[in-house]
Scaffold this motif. Structure first.
Motif, mmCIF file in Angstrom:
data_model
loop_
_atom_site.group_PDB
_atom_site.id
_atom_site.type_symbol
_atom_site.label_atom_id
_atom_site.label_comp_id
_atom_site.label_asym_id
_atom_site.label_seq_id
_atom_site.Cartn_x
_atom_site.Cartn_y
_atom_site.Cartn_z
ATOM 1 N N THR A 1 4.383 6.302 -4.661
ATOM 2 C CA THR A 1 3.820 5.863 -6.194
ATOM 3 C C THR A 1 3.577 7.169 -7.669
ATOM 4 O OG1 THR A 1 5.434 4.021 -6.344
ATOM 5 C CG2 THR A 1 4.819 5.296 -8.749
ATOM 6 N N ASP A 2 1.972 7.718 -6.486
ATOM 7 C CA ASP A 2 1.376 8.502 -6.820
ATOM 8 C C ASP A 2 1.919 9.759 -6.747
ATOM 9 O OD1 ASP A 2 0.047 6.330 -7.992
ATOM 10 O OD2 ASP A 2 -2.005 6.668 -6.557
ATOM 11 N N PHE A 3 1.847 10.257 -5.481
ATOM 12 C CA PHE A 3 2.391 11.375 -4.527
ATOM 13 C C PHE A 3 3.967 11.537 -6.067
ATOM 14 C CE2 PHE A 3 5.969 13.177 -2.511
ATOM 15 C CZ PHE A 3 5.883 14.588 -1.527
ATOM 16 N N PHE A 4 5.232 10.908 -6.053
ATOM 17 C CA PHE A 4 6.079 10.919 -6.955
ATOM 18 C C PHE A 4 5.309 11.724 -7.911
ATOM 19 C CE2 PHE A 4 8.831 9.036 -2.999
ATOM 20 C CZ PHE A 4 9.828 9.574 -3.103
ATOM 21 N N ASN A 5 4.847 10.472 -8.777
ATOM 22 C CA ASN A 5 4.393 11.510 -10.389
ATOM 23 C C ASN A 5 3.200 12.146 -9.978
ATOM 24 O OD1 ASN A 5 5.707 9.353 -11.243
ATOM 25 N ND2 ASN A 5 4.026 7.395 -10.777
ATOM 26 N N SER A 6 3.644 12.973 -8.839
ATOM 27 C CA SER A 6 2.289 14.295 -8.837
ATOM 28 C C SER A 6 2.887 15.641 -8.967
ATOM 29 C CB SER A 6 1.312 13.966 -8.002
ATOM 30 O OG SER A 6 2.236 14.361 -6.624
ATOM 31 N N ASP B 1 3.207 6.926 9.465
ATOM 32 C CA ASP B 1 3.460 6.665 11.056
ATOM 33 C C ASP B 1 3.121 4.936 11.361
ATOM 34 O OD1 ASP B 1 5.052 8.412 12.751
ATOM 35 O OD2 ASP B 1 2.852 7.577 13.273
ATOM 36 N N ALA B 2 2.246 4.381 11.484
ATOM 37 C CA ALA B 2 2.148 3.297 11.532
ATOM 38 C C ALA B 2 3.032 2.404 11.097
ATOM 39 C CB ALA B 2 0.883 2.985 11.378
ATOM 40 N N TYR B 3 4.107 2.569 9.557
ATOM 41 C CA TYR B 3 4.651 1.471 9.384
ATOM 42 C C TYR B 3 6.455 2.161 10.093
ATOM 43 C CZ TYR B 3 8.226 -0.713 6.248
ATOM 44 O OH TYR B 3 9.666 -1.276 6.178
ATOM 45 N N TYR B 4 6.582 3.501 10.613
ATOM 46 C CA TYR B 4 7.967 3.921 11.110
ATOM 47 C C TYR B 4 7.879 3.500 12.277
ATOM 48 C CZ TYR B 4 10.604 7.252 12.926
ATOM 49 O OH TYR B 4 11.825 7.655 13.344
ATOM 50 N N GLN B 5 6.437 2.946 13.759
ATOM 51 C CA GLN B 5 5.982 2.926 14.505
ATOM 52 C C GLN B 5 6.501 1.155 14.905
ATOM 53 O OE1 GLN B 5 6.455 4.884 16.800
ATOM 54 N NE2 GLN B 5 6.166 6.679 15.510
ATOM 55 N N ALA C 1 -2.576 13.043 3.940
ATOM 56 C CA ALA C 1 -3.283 12.097 2.985
ATOM 57 C C ALA C 1 -2.904 11.111 3.534
ATOM 58 C CB ALA C 1 -3.778 11.924 1.637
ATOM 59 N N LEU C 2 -1.449 11.222 4.056
ATOM 60 C CA LEU C 2 0.081 10.135 3.791
ATOM 61 C C LEU C 2 0.136 9.262 5.222
ATOM 62 C CD1 LEU C 2 1.668 10.418 0.852
ATOM 63 C CD2 LEU C 2 0.384 8.747 1.067
ATOM 64 N N LYS C 3 -0.082 10.172 5.913
ATOM 65 C CA LYS C 3 0.787 10.293 7.018
ATOM 66 C C LYS C 3 0.120 9.155 8.123
ATOM 67 C CE LYS C 3 2.567 12.636 11.484
ATOM 68 N NZ LYS C 3 3.971 11.873 11.710
ATOM 69 N N ASP D 1 0.692 -1.680 0.041
ATOM 70 C CA ASP D 1 0.214 -0.199 0.283
ATOM 71 C C ASP D 1 0.637 1.090 -0.019
ATOM 72 O OD1 ASP D 1 -2.131 -1.658 -0.216
ATOM 73 O OD2 ASP D 1 -2.022 -1.373 2.742
ATOM 74 N N ILE D 2 1.962 1.277 0.642
ATOM 75 C CA ILE D 2 2.943 2.559 1.076
ATOM 76 C C ILE D 2 3.547 2.855 -0.854
ATOM 77 C CG2 ILE D 2 5.006 2.754 1.889
ATOM 78 C CD1 ILE D 2 3.870 1.771 5.181
#
Length: 283
Positions: A48-53, A107-111, A101-103, A42-43
């Motif tokens: 990928t969508d973020f970098f392509n925007s 953050d859940a993955y980070y922790q 929208a990505l926070k 999912d990340i």
């Protein structure tokens, strides 16, 4: 010839196999580990969508705090190299900037990944010979408690374009600065580690593997017992070069006050290395 083999996290001797791999090559690879692959997928998709925007330009990095988006023109030049890497990336810290929208997802993955990393540091300490472990100024897993320096980098390697500068690759040969780095296998191959005989070993990149490598700070704290090994990301061949690559390394850092050795605290070590990188960027 030394090979990098994925260790089954569920195996009875996983701890011993994993730490022996770190000792032999500076790298360890785990399969059947608890990091959820659906979350990683999912990340990858959302970033990928973020970098392509056009959105990344709203988060250009802070040169003092080092959070935010680093465009390709500001990408790193590996120590000892003169050509910038072919990549762009976003530095995520819980205290730093992040698209709303990505926070929550990142953050859940980070922790959760930091929690797992603490367990792996415990494995490393358990398998350290007593004469080496005597040099640890505090338990390895305790070194990261309260640290705000641990960095999650969302890396985007764009498709390789025609006429790329000679010598430019996705990530030049380098070592990491931190204690250990945790990296879910990316969606494309290319990561290689330098063996003691100077040859390059492909790191197993089957989706679902988790790749861990020793950083310079753990090498320093262990008196060189655990090697911080040179690694790189090479350019793919043929049609594969037209595909982008996403990567998600977590660079686990101790608190700045942690004493690594008689020579360095974590804070002084980090500052020295960052100054070296800044100097190479100016050349």
């Amino acid at each position: 010839m030394v090979e990098l083999v994925a260790v089954d996290y569920a195996a009875a001797d996983a701890e011993q196999q994993f730490v022996q791999s770190l000792r032999d090559t500076g790298f360890g690879v785990l399969r059947n580990h608890p990091i959820e692959q659906s979350a990683v997928q999912d990340i990858y998709r959302h970033w990928t969508d973020f970098f392509n925007s056009d959105e990344p330009d709203n988060f250009l990095f802070d040169p003092q705090k080092y959070d935010g988006f680093f465009p390709r023109a500001m990408a790193e030049t590996a120590k000892g190299h003169t050509v910038r890497d072919i990549k762009e990336y976003f530095h995520y810290y819980p205290w730093g900037r992040c698209p709303d929208a990505l926070k929550a997802e990142i953050d859940a993955y980070y922790q959760s990944t930091i929690e797992f990393a603490a367990k792996l540091l415990g494995w490393i300490e358990n398998q350290t010979p007593p004469e080496v472990a005597a040099g640890y100024r505090e338990p390895l897993s305790n070194m990261i408690n309260g640290s705000e320096q641990t960095l999650l980098r969302i890396l985007h390697y764009p498709p390789i374009e025609d006429g790329v500068m000679p010598g430019a690759i996705r990530a030049g040969a380098h070592e990491d600065i931190n204690l250990i780095t945790l990296l879910p296998a990316a969606n494309e191959p290319g990561l290689q580690v330098k063996a003691r005989d100077g040859s390059w070993l492909d790191v197993p990149c089957d989706f679902g593997n988790l790749i861990i490598n020793i950083g310079d700070m753990l090498q320093e704290a262990s008196g060189g017992y655990f090697p911080s090994t040179t690694h790189r990301v090479i350019n793919p061949d043929g049609q594969d070069s037209r595909r982008a690559r996403i990567s998600l390394p977590l660079f686990l850092h101790p608190r700045p006050d942690v004493v690594l050795s008689d020579r360095y605290t974590a804070g002084s070590y980090l500052q020295e290395r960052l100054e070296e990188l800044r100097s190479s960027d100016k050349k």
